[in-house]
Design an enzyme around this catalytic site. Structure first.
Site, PDB file in Angstrom:
ATOM      1  N   THR A 190      22.678  33.327  55.940  1.00 17.79           N
ATOM      2  CA  THR A 190      21.907  33.105  55.025  1.00 17.79           C
ATOM      3  C   THR A 190      20.921  32.029  55.585  1.00 17.79           C
ATOM      4  O   THR A 190      21.605  31.160  56.808  1.00 17.79           O
ATOM      5  CB  THR A 190      22.636  32.147  54.247  1.00 17.79           C
ATOM      6  N   VAL A 219      26.211  36.349  41.801  1.00 15.36           N
ATOM      7  CA  VAL A 219      25.151  35.189  42.242  1.00 15.36           C
ATOM      8  C   VAL A 219      25.864  33.876  43.258  1.00 15.36           C
ATOM      9  O   VAL A 219      26.965  34.059  42.875  1.00 15.36           O
ATOM     10  CB  VAL A 219      24.129  34.926  41.373  1.00 15.36           C
ATOM     11  N   GLY A 220      25.350  33.538  44.596  1.00 16.82           N
ATOM     12  CA  GLY A 220      25.499  32.673  45.272  1.00 16.82           C
ATOM     13  C   GLY A 220      25.395  31.109  44.802  1.00 16.82           C
ATOM     14  O   GLY A 220      24.858  31.038  43.559  1.00 16.82           O
TER      15      GLY A 220
HETATM   16  C1  SD4 Z   1      26.649  33.173  49.195  1.00 14.45           C
HETATM   17  N1  SD4 Z   1      26.129  31.440  50.210  1.00 14.45           N
HETATM   18  O1  SD4 Z   1      25.829  33.813  48.811  1.00 14.45           O
HETATM   19  C2  SD4 Z   1      25.412  32.667  50.494  1.00 14.45           C
HETATM   20  C3  SD4 Z   1      26.004  33.473  51.141  1.00 14.45           C
HETATM   21  C4  SD4 Z   1      25.783  33.310  52.266  1.00 14.45           C
HETATM   22  O2  SD4 Z   1      25.299  33.007  55.125  1.00 14.45           O
HETATM   23  O3  SD4 Z   1      25.167  32.099  52.751  1.00 14.45           O
HETATM   24  N2  SD4 Z   1      25.927  34.448  53.787  1.00 14.45           N
HETATM   25  O4  SD4 Z   1      27.030  32.787  48.700  1.00 14.45           O
END
Ligand code: SD4
Length: 331
Positions: A190, A219-220
């Site tokens: 990300t 959703v993250g």
């Molecule tokens: C999530 N924080 O959807 C994101 C994933 C992530 O590198 O950081 N991937 O939880």
């Protein structure tokens, strides 16, 4: 100038002369003012999660030519959204368990304006849609079909986000369908980015396809203002990468900005952020999180759970990939 002036400032600073407060007239003793008195700000500057040299270089190009922090963020992270080889951001991202690529992104500016899209399909640049949400609507979050519909209305084109590579990997995964949250670097790309422009305006953005093979609709932290990203122009900004559920539980990026407001350096604040998460996850070693932060002076820091997390920093000092310290050391 600017290089000569900058070099002069750097040498003065090394000699300790810069300790003289530049904001001598602190109105009161609030901690925010304490940050402002430390030294003259380094600006412009941009940092981003991981070793995204092309994205940070693009953002730097915008900043160096006098562009706004907001433009630098949008154009910088778009480099990763458009990179089909990055399988956790934008086109080429890994799909959810049903085989659909769903994207999350948010953006925030110096005035606390923000916009966000959640679990949006078929649109290549969610960061730009998030900016449109911020600028063209009275809302902050648009999710799913509504976000996609809004994007079309704003002139975005429908595209196929699932590359053959990501599709084949998903088909392979489906044979076992074992949902995991792997801690390795490859699965956490990300991009979260923070920038300060020549005028001292701070902005940030975060964009991702989220956890691979997530449940449809999951959703993250990345599009959640306060969790995956937070900016306060009085203080600085922070952003996160890693297992979003754990970042949300502590409202991680907001926490880090507040810790900086209370007088912690970006480095100390990121360390405290990770420690708060680990305090709720005693002895758990099966997930990775990395935070990066910048304060309004242009000082930066980062910290993570497992070794291997780096962040890119670009200023007049140069372009560096910084390896950060981790909560667990290499065994
Ligand atoms: C999530 N924080 O959807 C994101 C994933 C992530 O590198 O950081 N991937 O939880």
């Amino acid at each position: 100038m600017k290089r000569r002036k900058f070099l002069k400032k750097s040498s003065l600073s090394t000699a300790g002369i810069m300790a003289t407060p530049i904001i001598a007239s602190c109105k009161d003793n609030t901690k925010t003012d304490k940050i402002a008195t430390m030294q003259e700000a380094i600006k412009p500057i941009v940092i981003c999660t991981w070793n995204f040299a092309n994205a940070s270089a693009k953002a730097w190009q915008v900043l160096d030519s006098g562009g706004s922090a907001l433009d630098a963020i949008e154009q910088g992270v778009m480099v990763e959204e458009n990179d089909v080889d990055n399988q956790t951001v934008g086109t080429g991202g890994r799909p959810d368990r049903d085989g659909n690529v769903t994207l999350d992104a948010c953006i925030m500016d110096k005035d606390a304006n923000c916009g966000s899209v959640l679990a949006m399909q078929n649109i290549a640049n969610p960061i730009s849609v998030a900016r449109k949400v911020m600028e063209k609507t009275p809302h902050i979050f648009l999710a799913g079909k509504g976000a996609e519909q809004f994007a079309y209305e704003q002139g975005f084109k429908k595209v196929n986000l699932l590359t053959e590579k990501s599709k084949q990997e998903w088909l392979e995964w489906k044979k076992k369908s074992q949902y995991e949250t792997p801690i390795n670097i490859e699965n956490h790309d990300t991009i979260g980015m923070l920038a300060i422009d020549k005028n001292g305006a701070i902005a940030g953005g975060c964009t991702t396809s989220g956890m691979a093979y997530k449940l449809a609709g999951r959703v993250g932290d990345s599009p959640i203002i306060g969790a995956g990203l937070f900016v306060d122009n009085e203080v600085g900004g922070a952003t996160a990468t890693g297992v979003g559920e754990e970042v949300v539980r502590t409202v991680g990026s907001f926490l880090i900005v507040e810790l900086m407001r209370q007088g912690k350096s970006p480095q100390e604040a990121c360390e405290e952020g990770v420690k708060r998460i680990m305090a709720k996850n005693k002895d758990r070693k099966d997930f990775q999180i990395g935070f990066i932060a910048i304060n309004k002076n242009g000082e930066t820091g980062g910290y993570c759970i497992h070794p291997g997390f780096t962040y890119r920093e670009y200023s007049q000092k140069g372009h560096e990939n910084k390896l950060v310290e981790s909560f667990y050391k290499k065994s």
